[in-house]
Design a protein around this motif. Structure first.
Motif, short mmCIF file in Angstrom:
data_model
loop_
_atom_site.label_atom_id
_atom_site.label_comp_id
_atom_site.label_asym_id
_atom_site.label_seq_id
_atom_site.Cartn_x
_atom_site.Cartn_y
_atom_site.Cartn_z
N ARG A 1 0.75 -1.22 -0.01
CA ARG A 1 -0.03 0.06 0.03
C ARG A 1 0.74 1.23 0.02
O ARG A 1 0.63 2.21 -0.75
N LEU A 2 1.89 1.36 0.84
CA LEU A 2 2.72 2.43 0.98
C LEU A 2 3.50 2.67 -0.32
O LEU A 2 3.50 3.97 -0.93
N LEU B 1 -7.76 2.34 -1.80
CA LEU B 1 -6.92 3.13 -0.79
C LEU B 1 -7.69 4.26 -0.19
O LEU B 1 -7.12 5.03 0.51
N TRP B 2 -8.87 4.43 -0.39
CA TRP B 2 -9.75 5.47 0.19
C TRP B 2 -9.96 5.53 1.76
O TRP B 2 -10.29 4.29 2.21
N ALA B 3 -9.86 6.48 2.34
CA ALA B 3 -9.96 6.72 4.01
C ALA B 3 -9.26 5.42 4.65
O ALA B 3 -10.11 4.74 5.54
N PRO B 4 -7.99 5.41 4.72
CA PRO B 4 -7.59 4.08 5.12
C PRO B 4 -7.60 4.15 6.46
O PRO B 4 -7.72 2.84 7.28
N ASN B 5 -7.63 5.31 7.49
CA ASN B 5 -7.64 5.05 8.80
C ASN B 5 -9.03 5.02 9.37
O ASN B 5 -9.42 4.94 10.56
N HIS B 6 -9.95 5.12 8.55
CA HIS B 6 -11.43 5.25 9.08
C HIS B 6 -12.09 3.76 9.01
O HIS B 6 -11.51 2.80 8.54
N PRO B 7 -13.18 3.52 9.66
CA PRO B 7 -13.92 2.16 10.03
C PRO B 7 -14.02 1.55 8.82
O PRO B 7 -14.74 1.99 7.77
N LEU C 1 2.25 5.89 9.15
CA LEU C 1 2.94 5.62 8.01
C LEU C 1 2.29 6.09 6.87
O LEU C 1 2.89 6.92 5.92
N PHE C 2 1.13 5.74 6.76
CA PHE C 2 0.20 6.43 5.63
C PHE C 2 0.26 8.10 5.72
O PHE C 2 0.47 8.69 4.50
N ALA C 3 0.11 8.55 6.78
CA ALA C 3 0.18 10.05 6.92
C ALA C 3 1.34 10.51 6.61
O ALA C 3 1.31 11.74 5.95
N GLU C 4 2.34 10.16 6.93
CA GLU C 4 3.84 10.42 6.54
C GLU C 4 3.86 10.65 4.83
O GLU C 4 4.32 11.58 4.33
#
Length: 399
Positions: A12-13, A55-61, A76-79
């Motif tokens: 993903r990264l 890869l949409w909204a990766p940190n959301h539920p 890591l995504f946010a970076e």
């Protein structure tokens, strides 16, 4: 501690970094110099591609359409996406929506989640967070003056807010207001959902910041609540839990900010290193990179960025395993350490670019203007240092 990245997250990264370089960073010229409408269309097209890539909204539920990443993976995504001012928006994790999604997921009723959370995660609507007031200290939410008075089945909200980020174009606000002025300080306030088309909700202006008023996601609104009536069913969590919910929102939210700031620091560092290698400053062909002072800049920044990154990942690791409360000291530390590291990276990169650095021909001056507030919002540096220092000293006094 093990920060080893899973094979799935590594893939993903890699996809995200490649997409950022190919699709997102080239849009910065439009952001800095172009037409806002054309930029909006380009961002929407990029968002559609992100959704197609899964890869949409990766940190959301997961149950609401996100990927449900752990705090470390989200960091890591946010970076990775923080390397461009447009990254968070393109991937559907921009503030303040990301924080509002978290508290709606944790504290919202099923009805609130269906009405507000699901379309927010999908990117169909936007939201804003309305806590800071012009006449009270923003670092202390116990001093709020905005009130929400019960009247039958409704709350009637009155007060003035500002730095209600992204209010321009938002479908709803999450408002923190005093619901019981006679309660103990930490139980006085509540959080309430207010649709922005409610009579009495007025966006007075987008506050000009460093000479730029902004619009949409990039705006900080001053909002007036004048006899703004909403049903009590819009209350988030139990009445009087506003302070607790604010801490739930702000703790993990600082991981989002800090890893995004590390993305900025990393990009500024890259731009600086590329610039000093290219910039010839002497007839003998020597470049800025041949100067010892520049070599010291590079060495110091590299060490500071890596240190800040490890501190932030350790904090995320603690949150994943023990919760935000257990990581309280670490959260305070990263807030002021990473903000200052990022700002030093941007400032040093500007210095290395010379006159070019202060122009809008690079993204550096944009960050210099927009990210100076990193040492103020979500608690000023001095507040976090005082709080952390006090807690450390109390532990020593107890022993």
């Amino acid at each position: 501690m093990n920060f080893e990245v899973s094979e799935e997250m590594s893939v993903r990264l890699a996809m995200i970094r490649e997409f950022m370089d190919r699709e997102v960073i080239p849009l910065e010229g439009e952001m800095l110099h172009g037409d806002p409408q054309q930029l909006g269309e380009a961002v929407a097209a990029a968002q559609a591609k992100v959704k197609q890539m899964g890869l949409w909204a990766p940190n959301h539920p997961v149950e609401f359409g996100g990927l449900g990443l752990s705090m470390v993976d989200h960091g890591l995504f946010a970076e990775a996406v923080g390397r461009s001012p447009l990254g968070m928006t393109v991937f559907g994790t921009q503030a303040p929506d990301a924080g509002n999604i978290e508290i709606l997921h944790q504290h919202g009723t099923p009805e609130q989640q269906e009405r507000w959370l699901r379309p927010l995660v999908a990117g169909e609507i936007r939201s804003c967070f309305s806590m800071t007031e012009p006449e009270t200290a923003g670092s202390n939410p116990l001093l709020l003056e905005t009130t929400a008075v019960g009247d039958g089945d409704d709350y009637v909200i009155n007060g003035q807010k500002w730095f209600t980020s992204s209010a321009d174009g938002a479908a709803f606000a999450i408002v923190m207001a005093v619901t019981d002025p006679d309660a103990p300080p930490y139980r006085r306030s509540s959080m309430i959902i207010v649709p922005t088309d409610t009579p009495g909700f007025e966006l007075i202006r987008n506050v000009s910041v460093m000479g730029h008023s902004g619009s949409g996601h990039a705006s900080h609104g001053e909002v007036s609540y004048q006899s703004c009536r909403v049903p009590k069913s819009n209350l988030l969590g139990p009445e009087g839990s506003g302070f607790v919910i604010a801490q739930d929102r702000l703790g993990p939210g600082r991981i989002h900010h800090c890893m995004r700031w590390l993305g900025i620091a990393g990009r500024a560092f890259d731009l600086m290193c590329e610039r000093v290698n290219r910039r010839v400053i002497h007839p003998d062909g020597s470049s800025l990179a041949d100067r010892q002072v520049v070599q010291h800049w590079v060495a110091e920044l590299d060490a500071e960025i890596r240190s800040a990154r490890l501190l932030t990942l350790h904090t995320a690791w603690m949150i994943d395993r023990q919760g935000a409360k257990a990581a309280r000291d670490e959260i305070s530390a990263i807030k002021f350490v990473v903000a200052n590291t990022m700002l030093k990276a941007v400032d040093t990169a500007m210095q290395a670019h010379g006159a070019l650095g202060v122009t809008d021909d690079t993204v550096l001056s944009y960050w210099y203007r927009h990210e100076r507030a990193a040492r103020i919002y979500d608690g000023a540096d001095e507040v976090h240092k005082t709080s952390l220092g006090r807690r450390i000293l109390r532990r020593y006094a107890a022993t």
